[in-house]
Scaffold this motif. Structure first.
Motif, PDB file in Angstrom:
ATOM      1  N   LEU A 161     -16.792 -37.150 -28.579  1.00 20.57           N
ATOM      2  CA  LEU A 161     -17.100 -37.224 -30.018  1.00 20.57           C
ATOM      3  C   LEU A 161     -18.602 -37.055 -30.207  1.00 20.57           C
ATOM      4  CD1 LEU A 161     -15.455 -37.753 -32.584  1.00 20.57           C
ATOM      5  CD2 LEU A 161     -16.111 -40.141 -32.401  1.00 20.57           C
ATOM      6  N   SER A 162     -19.030 -35.829 -30.041  1.00 19.69           N
ATOM      7  CA  SER A 162     -20.470 -35.546 -30.049  1.00 19.69           C
ATOM      8  C   SER A 162     -20.941 -35.169 -31.456  1.00 19.69           C
ATOM      9  CB  SER A 162     -20.749 -34.400 -29.082  1.00 19.69           C
ATOM     10  OG  SER A 162     -22.098 -34.056 -29.113  1.00 19.69           O
ATOM     11  N   SER A 163     -22.030 -35.777 -31.881  1.00 21.48           N
ATOM     12  CA  SER A 163     -22.583 -35.413 -33.197  1.00 21.48           C
ATOM     13  C   SER A 163     -23.191 -34.019 -33.075  1.00 21.48           C
ATOM     14  CB  SER A 163     -23.681 -36.395 -33.606  1.00 21.48           C
ATOM     15  OG  SER A 163     -23.287 -37.697 -33.339  1.00 21.48           O
ATOM     16  N   ARG A 223     -27.607 -47.519 -21.902  1.00 21.59           N
ATOM     17  CA  ARG A 223     -26.181 -47.858 -22.098  1.00 21.59           C
ATOM     18  C   ARG A 223     -25.515 -48.121 -20.743  1.00 21.59           C
ATOM     19  NH1 ARG A 223     -22.431 -44.299 -20.527  1.00 21.59           N
ATOM     20  NH2 ARG A 223     -22.580 -42.064 -20.960  1.00 21.59           N
ATOM     21  N   PRO A 224     -24.443 -48.930 -20.763  1.00 23.17           N
ATOM     22  CA  PRO A 224     -23.744 -49.191 -19.497  1.00 23.17           C
ATOM     23  C   PRO A 224     -22.956 -47.973 -19.033  1.00 23.17           C
ATOM     24  CG  PRO A 224     -22.613 -50.248 -21.326  1.00 23.17           C
ATOM     25  CD  PRO A 224     -23.829 -49.624 -21.901  1.00 23.17           C
ATOM     26  N   VAL A 240     -30.563 -37.694 -25.039  1.00 24.84           N
ATOM     27  CA  VAL A 240     -29.703 -36.567 -24.700  1.00 24.84           C
ATOM     28  C   VAL A 240     -28.287 -36.878 -25.168  1.00 24.84           C
ATOM     29  CG1 VAL A 240     -31.063 -35.819 -22.707  1.00 24.84           C
ATOM     30  CG2 VAL A 240     -29.219 -37.452 -22.371  1.00 24.84           C
ATOM     31  N   THR A 241     -27.450 -35.884 -25.146  1.00 24.39           N
ATOM     32  CA  THR A 241     -26.071 -36.092 -25.580  1.00 24.39           C
ATOM     33  C   THR A 241     -25.397 -37.137 -24.673  1.00 24.39           C
ATOM     34  OG1 THR A 241     -24.005 -34.964 -26.087  1.00 24.39           O
ATOM     35  CG2 THR A 241     -25.201 -34.129 -24.198  1.00 24.39           C
ATOM     36  N   ASN A 242     -24.511 -37.902 -25.276  1.00 21.39           N
ATOM     37  CA  ASN A 242     -23.750 -38.910 -24.538  1.00 21.39           C
ATOM     38  C   ASN A 242     -24.613 -40.077 -24.050  1.00 21.39           C
ATOM     39  OD1 ASN A 242     -21.230 -39.783 -23.531  1.00 21.39           O
ATOM     40  ND2 ASN A 242     -21.705 -39.013 -21.481  1.00 21.39           N
ATOM     41  N   ARG A 250     -33.051 -48.102 -25.233  1.00 17.75           N
ATOM     42  CA  ARG A 250     -31.763 -48.755 -24.985  1.00 17.75           C
ATOM     43  C   ARG A 250     -31.042 -48.003 -23.876  1.00 17.75           C
ATOM     44  NH1 ARG A 250     -26.654 -50.312 -28.892  1.00 17.75           N
ATOM     45  NH2 ARG A 250     -26.045 -52.086 -27.626  1.00 17.75           N
ATOM     46  N   ALA A 300     -28.817 -35.713 -33.428  1.00 13.63           N
ATOM     47  CA  ALA A 300     -27.901 -35.155 -32.427  1.00 13.63           C
ATOM     48  C   ALA A 300     -28.644 -35.113 -31.097  1.00 13.63           C
ATOM     49  CB  ALA A 300     -27.474 -33.758 -32.856  1.00 13.63           C
ATOM     50  N   GLY A 301     -27.894 -35.155 -30.020  1.00 14.52           N
ATOM     51  CA  GLY A 301     -28.533 -35.225 -28.698  1.00 14.52           C
ATOM     52  C   GLY A 301     -28.869 -33.862 -28.144  1.00 14.52           C
ATOM     53  N   GLY A 350     -25.587 -42.583 -26.100  1.00 11.64           N
ATOM     54  CA  GLY A 350     -25.258 -43.799 -26.857  1.00 11.64           C
ATOM     55  C   GLY A 350     -25.988 -43.925 -28.179  1.00 11.64           C
ATOM     56  N   LYS A 351     -26.428 -42.809 -28.740  1.00  6.26           N
ATOM     57  CA  LYS A 351     -27.182 -42.866 -30.009  1.00  6.26           C
ATOM     58  C   LYS A 351     -26.266 -43.294 -31.154  1.00  6.26           C
ATOM     59  CE  LYS A 351     -28.470 -38.557 -29.663  1.00  6.26           C
ATOM     60  NZ  LYS A 351     -27.871 -38.300 -28.365  1.00  6.26           N
ATOM     61  N   THR A 352     -25.119 -42.618 -31.262  1.00  2.12           N
ATOM     62  CA  THR A 352     -24.215 -42.929 -32.375  1.00  2.12           C
ATOM     63  C   THR A 352     -23.651 -44.340 -32.219  1.00  2.12           C
ATOM     64  OG1 THR A 352     -23.690 -40.591 -32.456  1.00  2.12           O
ATOM     65  CG2 THR A 352     -22.240 -42.029 -33.693  1.00  2.12           C
ATOM     66  N   PHE A 353     -23.436 -44.744 -30.977  1.00  2.00           N
ATOM     67  CA  PHE A 353     -22.979 -46.112 -30.723  1.00  2.00           C
ATOM     68  C   PHE A 353     -24.001 -47.098 -31.274  1.00  2.00           C
ATOM     69  CE2 PHE A 353     -22.487 -49.981 -28.334  1.00  2.00           C
ATOM     70  CZ  PHE A 353     -21.111 -50.125 -28.153  1.00  2.00           C
TER      71      PHE A 353
HETATM   72  N1  ATP Z   1     -24.129 -49.802 -25.427  1.00  2.00           N
HETATM   73  C1  ATP Z   1     -22.952 -49.248 -25.156  1.00  2.00           C
HETATM   74  N2  ATP Z   1     -21.954 -50.001 -24.684  1.00  2.00           N
HETATM   75  C2  ATP Z   1     -20.778 -49.462 -24.405  1.00  2.00           C
HETATM   76  N3  ATP Z   1     -20.481 -48.171 -24.551  1.00  2.00           N
HETATM   77  C3  ATP Z   1     -21.431 -47.355 -25.009  1.00  2.00           C
HETATM   78  C4  ATP Z   1     -22.716 -47.848 -25.341  1.00  2.00           C
HETATM   79  N4  ATP Z   1     -23.463 -46.819 -25.757  1.00  2.00           N
HETATM   80  C5  ATP Z   1     -22.671 -45.744 -25.715  1.00  2.00           C
HETATM   81  N5  ATP Z   1     -21.446 -46.056 -25.281  1.00  2.00           N
HETATM   82  C6  ATP Z   1     -20.366 -45.110 -25.101  1.00  2.00           C
HETATM   83  O1  ATP Z   1     -20.877 -43.909 -24.553  1.00  2.00           O
HETATM   84  C7  ATP Z   1     -20.263 -42.771 -25.111  1.00  2.00           C
HETATM   85  C8  ATP Z   1     -21.301 -41.838 -25.739  1.00  2.00           C
HETATM   86  O2  ATP Z   1     -21.945 -42.494 -26.795  1.00  2.00           O
HETATM   87  P1  ATP Z   1     -22.370 -41.755 -28.143  1.00  2.00           P
HETATM   88  O3  ATP Z   1     -21.281 -40.916 -28.696  1.00  2.00           O
HETATM   89  O4  ATP Z   1     -22.933 -42.785 -29.003  1.00  2.00           O
HETATM   90  O5  ATP Z   1     -23.469 -40.785 -27.558  1.00  2.00           O
HETATM   91  P2  ATP Z   1     -24.486 -39.888 -28.384  1.00  2.00           P
HETATM   92  O6  ATP Z   1     -25.789 -40.056 -27.759  1.00  2.00           O
HETATM   93  O7  ATP Z   1     -24.366 -40.167 -29.816  1.00  2.00           O
HETATM   94  O8  ATP Z   1     -23.935 -38.426 -28.065  1.00  2.00           O
HETATM   95  P3  ATP Z   1     -24.096 -37.121 -28.965  1.00  2.00           P
HETATM   96  O9  ATP Z   1     -25.556 -36.830 -29.051  1.00  2.00           O
HETATM   97  O10 ATP Z   1     -23.375 -36.055 -28.210  1.00  2.00           O
HETATM   98  O11 ATP Z   1     -23.503 -37.411 -30.293  1.00  2.00           O
HETATM   99  C9  ATP Z   1     -19.281 -43.271 -26.137  1.00  2.00           C
HETATM  100  O12 ATP Z   1     -18.012 -43.299 -25.557  1.00  2.00           O
HETATM  101  C10 ATP Z   1     -19.754 -44.687 -26.424  1.00  2.00           C
HETATM  102  O13 ATP Z   1     -18.680 -45.522 -26.769  1.00  2.00           O
END
Ligand code: ATP
Length: 841
Positions: A357-359, A72-73, A161-163, A70, A392-393, A165-168
């Motif tokens: 908001l990093s896991s 992310r945008p 990796v962190t940020n 996936r 976690a990323g 979009g995993k948690t999203f």
């Molecule tokens: N498909 C998507 N559409 C819109 N925004 C997204 C999408 N995926 C991620 N984002 C945005 O990108 C940012 C990072 O996403 P997220 O917190 O899910 O990352 P993560 O991989 O879980 O990071 P970490 O590992 O640090 O927890 C957030 O602000 C989230 O809203």
């Protein structure tokens, strides 16, 4: 059968006998399969599915790990900062092209002339930035949820990796739910009206369950009430403190599941179930934080930051589970959602430079579904599990600029993800090579937990998240490379295959159960070939007796139902034959694997033994050296004793010789390097010593004169006596001769004394002459000196023995000793003495 069930649409998958395997589905989402709509007789259905999914139709399937990507945008900030450099291009439906950013140092800053390097990766499916949460769920996890409802086990985990979009993807924000809330929603929609809401049966360990007593049931109920009260309290607290800062706000804060877009009640699977079948749903939520497992549903004790640490354990089949993890029975999606929210509150989130908001931990939300035959005595037909992990990323600490606790968290996150990478790699290699390899599942809690799913417990699916930012190109590249390897991993899955059975007798059932057990056993053996090296360490091997007892009870109940019928139709017979063939093949495969394993074990044992032998050899060498020392010491002592003995019995000379011998013997003894040589040397030396001792004894004996010696001496004495007598006889003649000799001697003495007197007289004359000559010499010297010192006076002078007259200058010039005056005078003196001597004679 309820009216609702009757309204369900049936779907037929034709088999070769044109007898359909029937599954029922809402038909809303599944587009790939050709659906034949038909209605179905209620009674028929009932007989079909009696034992279709738990005991009879499990088969071991091999399937590749499903890996979805996936992308992310961009966020508005990222776009503003020029992160968009066309690094990621999607080639639908399953490929992605990753291009190095132009601004990267390696390609030259902003140099448009340099071509971008690109790499292509293939996935099960690629989901672009425009993919909605619903599309995401439908394309990936939905089918796994269905499997779970049908008795299978499924794992879904996010990776990136962190940020990224995993948690999203996993959880999603309000009004845009991720895969977890959607899964809950679909599960409860699908089992609507069939929820078993009593707490009489509870899941235990991995695939087992226990029946709760009344007390235990009320305990469960209290615990659940307390949990929801806690959530309510914390929600109230939050509403009173009104606005929270954005960094501490967890996803889905304050919403209910029904608020969330897409979790529509229509989204459901139509399950083919028997009239009395019900589903008991239990959920748990835990996190792996800094390599410790914490129950997110346990209240955190006052003053502590985390709930107590839990341990990973293993059942007898080798499946990992979290020991003492809290399982909460939920009756609907809202309750499940509340539990999830409560857990999320307790999960570790923090703000980092890359993600507000990093896991900071890997979270695992599990749903266990017990399919219960709700008759007089409720009977469990299957226990299945859906495990959803939001990892976690991975982080580059240089980029996140984390310090202190964040840095430690990042270290642990990276380490466990690295171990996951190692396991995936090892699994891949193990599956490629003929020899089973060590998979380091135990190196991290995460991989240890996931182990069962990689080794046949169920289906597994990985959702890889990336963002397209140019600044994280390197990290994205390594994530994609890892995913490419992961995709090739084959996962052994125990799949439930529905089958047609017009009438299934108890005997057939028991045969089927036996087969399934055998397959389980085979699957287990296969698993153990992968994980057999790992059954040790801290883990608790669970007692399996109670479960076995339960199984026996179950079987007995079944036999009570119908024990006298024995019907096997042609189809069943053919199926059995096919199963038998498959089992034979499996057996052969297992045998060959066992052989390989055996040869490997043999090699290891051989190595171990050779090591042991070399150790023993060293040991014996040491002991031999010690023995040698002792023997040498003893030999020295014996030599000393011998030496003393010899000293006592020999003369000085012999002692010296013996000493020499002993010295030599000692030297020889010391010099001998080997034990055998030393003994030989000692023997020869002892022989030498013995000889010396004998010689010495002989010598001692010789010093006492024997009778022979005495007779010799007597003879010698008589000879000497004869000679003496002869001398005595000649004595008078000798006297006369002596008298004459004496007289001659007296006359001679007289003559001698007269000559002596004459000599005295001559001496006196000579001394007088001498004096005169000396006087004359002195005078002459004086004259000569005067002459030599005077100028050109001619004087008579002795030269070469005759009188000569010459001029002093001539003499000075031609005389051989004229070079100086003193030598000339010396010469003259010598001449004068010679003259004097001549005068004397
Ligand atoms: N498909 C998507 N559409 C819109 N925004 C997204 C999408 N995926 C991620 N984002 C945005 O990108 C940012 C990072 O996403 P997220 O917190 O899910 O990352 P993560 O991989 O879980 O990071 P970490 O590992 O640090 O927890 C957030 O602000 C989230 O809203």
């Amino acid at each position: 059968m309820t009216t609702e069930e009757g309204a369900l649409v049936t779907k037929h998958f034709g088999d070769k006998n044109n007898k359909s395997v029937t599954l029922m589905e809402s038909g809303v989402h599944n587009t790939s399969e050709s659906v034949e709509r038909d209605t179905m007789n209620v009674d028929d259905r009932r007989t079909e599915v009696v034992f279709s999914d738990f005991h009879s139709q499990e088969s071991c399937l091999e399937d590749h790990l499903q890996v979805y990507l996936r992308i992310r945008p961009f966020t508005s900030t990222e776009s503003e900062h020029g992160e968009s450099q066309d690094c990621v291009s999607i080639e639908p439906p399953d490929k992605v092209l990753l291009k190095a950013p132009r601004t990267s140092l390696s390609t030259g800053l902003g140099d448009k002339s340099v071509p971008q390097t690109a790499q292509r990766f293939q996935f099960s499916q690629v989901l672009g930035p425009a993919t909605s949460q619903r599309e995401m769920f439908d394309g990936t996890v939905r089918s796994l949820v269905k499997d779970v409802l049908e008795g299978g086990n499924s794992l879904v985990f996010t990776y990136g990796v962190t940020n990224a979009g995993k948690t999203f993807t996993f959880l999603g924000p309000e009004a845009n739910a991720g895969i977890l809330p959607r899964s809950l929603s679909v599960i409860f929609n699908s089992i609507e009206g069939r929820v078993y809401n009593q707490m009489t049966i509870k899941p235990q360990r991995c695939r087992e369950f226990i029946r709760l007593t009344k007390d235990q049931q009320s305990e469960e109920a209290t615990s659940k009430r307390n949990l929801f009260r806690l959530l309510k309290e914390s929600d109230n607290q939050k509403s009173t403190t009104s606005q929270m800062s954005s960094t501490s706000k967890t996803p889905l804060q304050g919403s209910t599941l029904s608020d969330i877009e897409g979790t529509v009640t229509e989204d459901r699977f139509s399950l083919v179930v028997e009239a009395h079948t019900k589903f008991s749903v239990w959920v748990s939520f835990c996190e792996i934080y800094n390599e410790n497992i914490h129950d997110l549903l346990e209240p955190v004790p006052n003053g502590a930051q985390k709930s107590s640490t839990l341990r990973l354990s293993q059942d007898v089949k080798g499946n990992s589970f979290v020991k003492d993890l809290k399982w909460v029975q939920v009756n609907n999606a809202e309750e499940a959602y509340k539990v999830m929210k409560l857990g999320k509150k307790n999960q570790s989130f923090a703000s980092t430079k890359l993600n507000l908001l990093s896991s900071r931990s890997h979270s695992i939300f599990s749903v266990r579904i017990l399919r219960i035959e709700d008759s007089r005595i409720p009977r469990v037909n299957s226990v299945s599990e859906l495990s959803l992990c939001d990892l976690a990323g991975s982080e580059r600490c240089a980029k996140t600029q984390n310090k202190g606790e964040r840095l430690k968290e990042a270290g642990n996150i990276n380490t466990s993800l690295m171990t996951l990478g190692k396991c995936i790699n090892a699994l891949r290699q193990s599956q490629q090579s003929k020899l089973p390899q060590h998979i380091p599942f135990r190196e991290s809690k995460l991989t240890h937990y996931l182990q069962g799913f990689f080794c046949g417990r169920g289906k597994a699916c990985m959702v890889v998240n990336i963002n397209q930012c140019a600044s994280v190109y390197d990290e994205t590249l390594s994530v994609l490379k890892f995913s490419a390897v992961a995709q090739k991993v084959v996962v052994l899955t125990t799949k439930t295959v529905p089958h047609l059975a017009t009438k299934t007798s108890v005997r057939e059932l028991s045969m089927i159960i036996d087969n399934a057990d055998r397959k389980n056993l085979l699957g287990q053996r296969r698993r153990s070939s992968l994980v057999g090296w790992e059954t040790s360490l801290e883990d608790v091997q669970e007692d399996y007796n109670d479960m076995e007892a339960e199984s026996v009870a179950e079987e007995e109940t079944m036999q009570e139902v119908d024990d006298d019928k024995f019907l096997i139709d042609k189809d069943a017979y053919e199926r059995q034959l096919l199963q038998l063939k498959a089992l034979r093949e499996q057996l052969q495969k297992e045998r060959s694997e066992n052989l390989t394993l055996e040869s490997r074990i043999r090699d290891e044992v051989t190595k171990e033994f050779s090591d042991l032998f070399s150790e023993m050899q060293t040991d014996y060498k040491e002991r031999l050296a010690k023995e040698k020392e002792i023997v040498e010491e003893r030999a020295e002592r014996r030599l000393e004793i011998l030496k003393n003995l010899v000293n006592k019995n020999t003369s000085q000379e012999e002692r010296d010789r013996a000493d020499d011998e002993l010295d030599r013997a000692e030297r020889a003894t010391k010099d001998s390097s080997s034990l055998g040589g030393m003994f030989d040397s000692m023997c020869s030396d002892l022989a030498g010593i013995k000889m010396a001792a004998e010689t010495a004894t002989t010598c001692l004996v010789v010093t006492h004169p024997s009778s022979d010696t005495i007779s010799n001496l007597s003879e010698q004495l008589s000879v000497n006596t004869n000679e003496l007598e002869n001398y005595c006889k000649r004595a008078p003649q000798s006297n006369e001769q002596l008298e004459e000799a004496r007289k001659t001697l007296e006359s001679q003495e007289l003559k001698f004394s007269r000559l002596l007197e004459m000599c005295h007289e001559k001496d006196e004359v000579i001394s007088a002459l001498q004096n005169t000559v000396d006087q004359q010499v002195k005078d002459t010297i004086k004259d000569v000196s005067a002459f030599l010192n005077g100028p050109g006076v001619v004087k008579p002078f002795f030269w070469g023995g005759g009188p000569l007259f010459c001029e002093s200058k001539f003499i000075r010039d031609h005389h051989p000793h004229n070079h100086n005056k003193s030598s000339f005078i010396g010469h003259m003196q010598m001449l004068m003495r010679g003259v004097a001597t001549c005068l004397c004679f």
